[in-house]
Scaffold this motif. Structure first.
Motif, mmCIF file in Angstrom:
data_model
loop_
_atom_site.group_PDB
_atom_site.id
_atom_site.type_symbol
_atom_site.label_atom_id
_atom_site.label_comp_id
_atom_site.label_asym_id
_atom_site.label_seq_id
_atom_site.Cartn_x
_atom_site.Cartn_y
_atom_site.Cartn_z
ATOM 1 N N ALA A 1 0.806 -1.222 0.000
ATOM 2 C CA ALA A 1 0.000 0.000 0.000
ATOM 3 C C ALA A 1 0.843 1.277 0.000
ATOM 4 N N LYS A 2 2.138 1.172 -0.228
ATOM 5 C CA LYS A 2 3.001 2.337 -0.287
ATOM 6 C C LYS A 2 3.544 2.498 -1.698
ATOM 7 N N GLU A 3 3.518 3.729 -2.215
ATOM 8 C CA GLU A 3 3.993 3.999 -3.559
ATOM 9 C C GLU A 3 5.443 4.496 -3.544
ATOM 10 N N TYR A 4 6.217 3.992 -4.522
ATOM 11 C CA TYR A 4 7.595 4.447 -4.719
ATOM 12 C C TYR A 4 7.699 4.957 -6.155
ATOM 13 N N ASP A 5 7.818 6.258 -6.308
ATOM 14 C CA ASP A 5 7.913 6.867 -7.640
ATOM 15 C C ASP A 5 9.378 6.829 -8.087
ATOM 16 N N LEU A 6 9.661 6.034 -9.106
ATOM 17 C CA LEU A 6 11.034 5.893 -9.595
ATOM 18 C C LEU A 6 11.361 6.907 -10.685
ATOM 19 N N GLY A 7 10.432 7.798 -10.950
ATOM 20 C CA GLY A 7 10.701 8.871 -11.892
ATOM 21 C C GLY A 7 10.691 8.413 -13.340
ATOM 22 N N THR A 8 11.225 9.267 -14.199
ATOM 23 C CA THR A 8 11.316 8.988 -15.636
ATOM 24 C C THR A 8 12.762 8.681 -15.989
ATOM 25 N N ARG A 9 13.004 7.462 -16.443
ATOM 26 C CA ARG A 9 14.351 7.017 -16.787
ATOM 27 C C ARG A 9 14.322 6.295 -18.137
ATOM 28 N N SER A 10 15.444 6.319 -18.844
ATOM 29 C CA SER A 10 15.493 5.642 -20.145
ATOM 30 C C SER A 10 15.350 4.129 -19.994
ATOM 31 N N HIS A 11 15.879 3.572 -18.880
ATOM 32 C CA HIS A 11 15.782 2.119 -18.725
ATOM 33 C C HIS A 11 14.365 1.662 -18.372
ATOM 34 N N HIS A 12 13.472 2.601 -18.003
ATOM 35 C CA HIS A 12 12.087 2.201 -17.746
ATOM 36 C C HIS A 12 11.386 1.759 -19.023
ATOM 37 N N TYR A 13 11.835 2.268 -20.175
ATOM 38 C CA TYR A 13 11.223 1.836 -21.436
ATOM 39 C C TYR A 13 11.569 0.379 -21.716
ATOM 40 N N LEU A 14 12.780 -0.054 -21.346
ATOM 41 C CA LEU A 14 13.139 -1.470 -21.464
ATOM 42 C C LEU A 14 12.203 -2.324 -20.612
ATOM 43 N N LEU A 15 11.943 -1.895 -19.378
ATOM 44 C CA LEU A 15 11.022 -2.630 -18.502
ATOM 45 C C LEU A 15 9.614 -2.623 -19.080
ATOM 46 N N LEU A 16 9.236 -1.521 -19.712
ATOM 47 C CA LEU A 16 7.916 -1.432 -20.336
ATOM 48 C C LEU A 16 7.766 -2.461 -21.450
ATOM 49 N N LEU A 17 8.795 -2.609 -22.288
ATOM 50 C CA LEU A 17 8.728 -3.613 -23.355
ATOM 51 C C LEU A 17 8.577 -5.018 -22.772
#
Length: 318
Positions: free
Chosen positions: A211-227
């Motif tokens: 129930a706790k949120e951790y905002d990791l921001g906007t990073r280029s490697h997040h697009y890899l995780l998105l794929l």
């Protein structure tokens, strides 16, 4: 150190623990420029104490004059002959299959090889400028500048600059693969929410845990995780079993991202490190959310939400 001998050039081809061969420059480890060679032709990798080769190509791979079945691993032995694309063409001989090797190789005209122990001072112990070492806590190799304490993480095949010259770092280590990488009780009940812009240039990631949120921001490697999230969701929709969902070969992932394998490996390291660093905010180490297995990788999460712009693209729940 494991290596092949190029029969035409009589040169040593040193092997990474996951070594790609093909025609596409800058995205494979060994380039073969023959037009009959596929862009990603084959992979040689170290699995369960055995060096194996796998054909990924259109025109095939021959091992000791026998054509290999596509996408199946074949064990290599000393003095084996490997032909790529046609028998008797693009030929190599297996010369060494050491499964525990760590070394630096200079990329100049005169190849210099330096064996690496668990700790190495460069250029020498009397006048050290750098230290190369293995961090047993983080389970990672690093090179550190002793003057300014700048530290760089190293992976197998990393390119580094030292003393005005480029060097490749090799670190092949045998490890026994496990079919079930993580048991269910090890998987934290977390949710990953991706917010990607309409042009897919920016990707934000929010992790929700207990129930706790951790905002990791906007990073280029997040697009890899998105794929990887999209692949996992698609596999579930297609009815694949849980242990088969989400796996993607590293070379295919790099191709989807349009980047070199080295660049992608750096992105993977940064993603794992950011997930591990959540411990500083009171969360458990979530670096295991990125699983690796036989040259493949996947996102080990079953609660995924993807927002594109202001609209819901897709969602997957356990």
């Amino acid at each position: 150190m494991a290596y092949l001998i190029d029969e035409q050039k009589l040169e040593k081809i040193y092997l990474k623990s996951y070594h790609t061969i093909g025609r596409q420059k800058m995205s494979v480890d060994t380039v073969l420029e023959a037009p009959t060679v596929s862009r990603h032709h084959a992979v040689i990798e170290l699995n369960d104490h055995k060096w194996q080769i796998r054909d990924l190509s259109t025109n095939g791979v021959w091992l000791n004059d026998r054509k290999l079945d596509k996408n199946l691993p074949y064990e290599l032995s000393i003095n084996d002959k490997i032909d790529f694309a046609a028998p008797g063409e693009n030929s190599f001989v297996v010369a060494n299959l050491d499964e525990h090797s760590r070394f630096l190789i200079s990329q100049g005209l005169k190849k210099q090889v330096i064996n690496v122990s668990d700790q190495l001072l460069l250029p020498d112990e009397n006048n050290p400028e750098y230290i190369l070492f293995f961090d047993k806590i983080m389970n990672y190799w690093f090179i550190e500048n002793l003057t300014n304490s700048d530290r760089q993480a190293l992976f197998d095949g990393a390119l580094i600059s030292l003393f005005g010259e480029q060097w490749l770092f090799y670190a092949s280590n045998a490890s026994k693969p496990t079919e079930e990488m993580l048991q269910p009780e090890q998987v934290a009940p977390c949710t990953l929410q991706f917010s990607v812009s309409q042009d897919e240039e920016n990707t934000q990631l929010i992790v929700t845990l207990d129930a706790k949120e951790y905002d990791l921001g906007t990073r280029s490697h997040h697009y890899l995780l998105l794929l990887l999230a999209r692949i996992r969701i698609e596999d579930k929709h297609n009815g694949l079993e849980l242990n088969q969902q989400g796996w993607q070969y590293r070379e295919d992932l790099a191709k989807s991202l349009g980047i070199q394998m080295n660049h992608m490996n750096i992105m993977l390291h940064r993603a794992r490190k950011q997930l591990a660093d959540l411990t500083e905010q009171g969360a458990p180490d979530l670096s295991f959310l990125l699983e690796s297995y036989f040259g493949k990788i996947r996102l080990n999460c079953q609660n995924l939400t993807i927002m594109k712009g202001s609209n819901l693209e897709t969602r997957m729940t356990f």
